[in-house]
Enzyme design. Structure first.
Site, PDB file in Angstrom:
ATOM      1  N   HIS A  97       0.839  -1.207   0.000  1.00  0.00           N
ATOM      2  CA  HIS A  97       0.000   0.000   0.000  1.00  0.00           C
ATOM      3  C   HIS A  97       0.877   1.261   0.000  1.00  0.00           C
ATOM      4  O   HIS A  97       0.582   2.228  -0.695  1.00  0.00           O
ATOM      5  CB  HIS A  97      -0.891   0.032   1.250  1.00  0.00           C
ATOM      6  CG  HIS A  97      -1.902  -1.075   1.327  1.00  0.00           C
ATOM      7  ND1 HIS A  97      -1.818  -2.068   2.271  1.00  0.00           N
ATOM      8  CD2 HIS A  97      -3.011  -1.334   0.606  1.00  0.00           C
ATOM      9  CE1 HIS A  97      -2.855  -2.891   2.129  1.00  0.00           C
ATOM     10  NE2 HIS A  97      -3.584  -2.475   1.132  1.00  0.00           N
ATOM     11  N   VAL A 142       4.178  -5.434  -4.896  1.00  0.00           N
ATOM     12  CA  VAL A 142       5.278  -5.539  -3.933  1.00  0.00           C
ATOM     13  C   VAL A 142       5.220  -6.935  -3.306  1.00  0.00           C
ATOM     14  O   VAL A 142       4.149  -7.396  -2.895  1.00  0.00           O
ATOM     15  CB  VAL A 142       5.166  -4.441  -2.855  1.00  0.00           C
ATOM     16  CG1 VAL A 142       6.252  -4.594  -1.802  1.00  0.00           C
ATOM     17  CG2 VAL A 142       5.248  -3.065  -3.508  1.00  0.00           C
TER      18      VAL A 142
HETATM   19  P1  AMP Z   1      -6.751  -3.477  -0.464  1.00  0.00           P
HETATM   20  O1  AMP Z   1      -6.503  -2.752   0.811  1.00  0.00           O
HETATM   21  O2  AMP Z   1      -6.380  -4.923  -0.424  1.00  0.00           O
HETATM   22  O3  AMP Z   1      -8.126  -3.234  -1.032  1.00  0.00           O
HETATM   23  O4  AMP Z   1      -5.754  -2.856  -1.520  1.00  0.00           O
HETATM   24  C1  AMP Z   1      -5.733  -1.467  -1.758  1.00  0.00           C
HETATM   25  C2  AMP Z   1      -4.849  -1.193  -2.927  1.00  0.00           C
HETATM   26  O5  AMP Z   1      -3.537  -1.672  -2.663  1.00  0.00           O
HETATM   27  C3  AMP Z   1      -5.306  -1.890  -4.215  1.00  0.00           C
HETATM   28  O6  AMP Z   1      -5.129  -1.018  -5.316  1.00  0.00           O
HETATM   29  C4  AMP Z   1      -4.390  -3.074  -4.284  1.00  0.00           C
HETATM   30  O7  AMP Z   1      -4.193  -3.555  -5.598  1.00  0.00           O
HETATM   31  C5  AMP Z   1      -3.110  -2.499  -3.722  1.00  0.00           C
HETATM   32  N1  AMP Z   1      -2.224  -3.545  -3.224  1.00  0.00           N
HETATM   33  C6  AMP Z   1      -2.532  -4.530  -2.349  1.00  0.00           C
HETATM   34  N2  AMP Z   1      -1.480  -5.348  -2.164  1.00  0.00           N
HETATM   35  C7  AMP Z   1      -0.475  -4.865  -2.946  1.00  0.00           C
HETATM   36  C8  AMP Z   1       0.869  -5.288  -3.209  1.00  0.00           C
HETATM   37  N3  AMP Z   1       1.400  -6.350  -2.641  1.00  0.00           N
HETATM   38  N4  AMP Z   1       1.600  -4.544  -4.077  1.00  0.00           N
HETATM   39  C9  AMP Z   1       1.062  -3.450  -4.668  1.00  0.00           C
HETATM   40  N5  AMP Z   1      -0.191  -3.003  -4.463  1.00  0.00           N
HETATM   41  C10 AMP Z   1      -0.956  -3.715  -3.626  1.00  0.00           C
END
Ligand code: AMP
Length: 283
Positions: free
Chosen positions: A37, A178
């Site tokens: 994030h 990541v």
């Molecule tokens: P979430 O909190 O899981 O809804 O994710 C919020 C944002 O963070 C979304 O755009 C996800 O695609 C991104 N995200 C989650 N995990 C990762 C990661 N490992 N690397 C890059 N972006 C991520």
């Protein structure tokens, strides 16, 4: 960094920034933040000069038997991480602020077709929940830029389609996934893994890379690549929902001349369901 919980407070702050000529970049999340994030905020820096992150566990995107109630919530830790990352405003609304009439009766946004395949097949209604909440957040924040992770590749594709079709004046940026040192994509849901499962989980990315290697070496037998992917995950003790080779631009099956592909998978372990993907370019 300022932390706010109301739509009115977000609008007030953003309108002041816009009057001052700033470019506002937005990162929507469900909280329980990790370095994946934080990397989105770092990407946002290249495009904007004022940064907003939202933290909202969106009930509409969870199925009735999914982990909404148990989804990890760590608001204080999240606030510290966002402040350290240089975020200017954190928006952490409660459910009634976003869905005053309840999430079940709320007006909905649906991106047809693409929302029903792959993840959408195994999580009915999931992308409707995602597109609805993101549309609402875009109307609240009115950012010029919004950053999403390629980790959720289908989500990024759905959002891009929604923004194009609803003529939303926001530029969508995708940021690279990541990973932990052993290749496992960072995810809040990795916490659901037992230590034995955590030791096995890197097989997901390893299997994706193997498939990408075949494609990049000129193998066009996608059915065989998909079968081998499912078998490798099953052999390691995971339960794959799908392992699919698709066109990166629209997630359709690869047409003959299409070179830019993506391999997407979802696999279950006892409590966790993990998704990941990798790109592959045909020679
Ligand atoms: P979430 O909190 O899981 O809804 O994710 C919020 C944002 O963070 C979304 O755009 C996800 O695609 C991104 N995200 C989650 N995990 C990762 C990661 N490992 N690397 C890059 N972006 C991520």
């Amino acid at each position: 960094m300022q932390a706010v919980t109301t739509i009115a407070a977000v609008r007030e702050r953003v309108q002041a920034w816009r009057r001052e000529g700033h470019r506002v970049a937005f990162v929507p999340t469900m909280g329980n933040l990790h370095p994946g994030h934080v990397s989105l905020i770092e990407t946002a820096r290249r495009y904007g000069d004022r940064f907003i992150a939202s933290i909202f566990v969106n009930p509409m995107q969870f199925g009735p038997n999914e982990d909404f109630a148990h989804y990890p919530r760590t608001p204080q830790q999240d606030e510290g991480m966002l402040a350290k990352a240089g975020c200017d405003l954190m928006f952490m609304p409660d459910v009634t602020e976003i869905y005053p009439h309840g999430s079940e009766r709320a007006t909905r946004v649906e991106v047809p077709g693409i929302s029903r395949i792959l993840e959408g097949e195994f999580r009915p209604g999931h992308f409707e929940g995602v597109s609805t909440v993101v549309a609402k957040l875009f109307h609240i924040v009115e950012p010029q830029i919004a950053v999403f992770g390629e980790k959720d590749f289908q989500q990024l594709t759905v959002i891009r389609r929604m923004v194009a079709e609803l003529c939303m004046p926001v530029e969508i940026i995708g940021a690279p996934t990541v990973r932990d040192a052993d290749g496992l994509a960072m995810s809040s849901r990795n916490q659901y893994l037992t230590s034995a499962e955590r030791a096995l989980a890197p097989v997901i990315y390893a299997t994706l890379k193997q498939a990408a290697g075949r494609i990049e070496a000129g193998d066009a037998d996608f059915a065989s690549i998909e079968r081998a992917g499912c078998e490798a995950l099953a052999a390691a003790g995971l339960k794959p929902d799908y392992f699919a080779v698709r066109q990166a631009r629209d997630l359709a099956g690869p047409a003959a001349g299409e070179r830019d592909l993506v391999i997407l998978t979802a696999a279950r372990m006892s409590k966790a369901r993990l998704i990941d993907n990798t790109r592959a370019r045909r020679p």
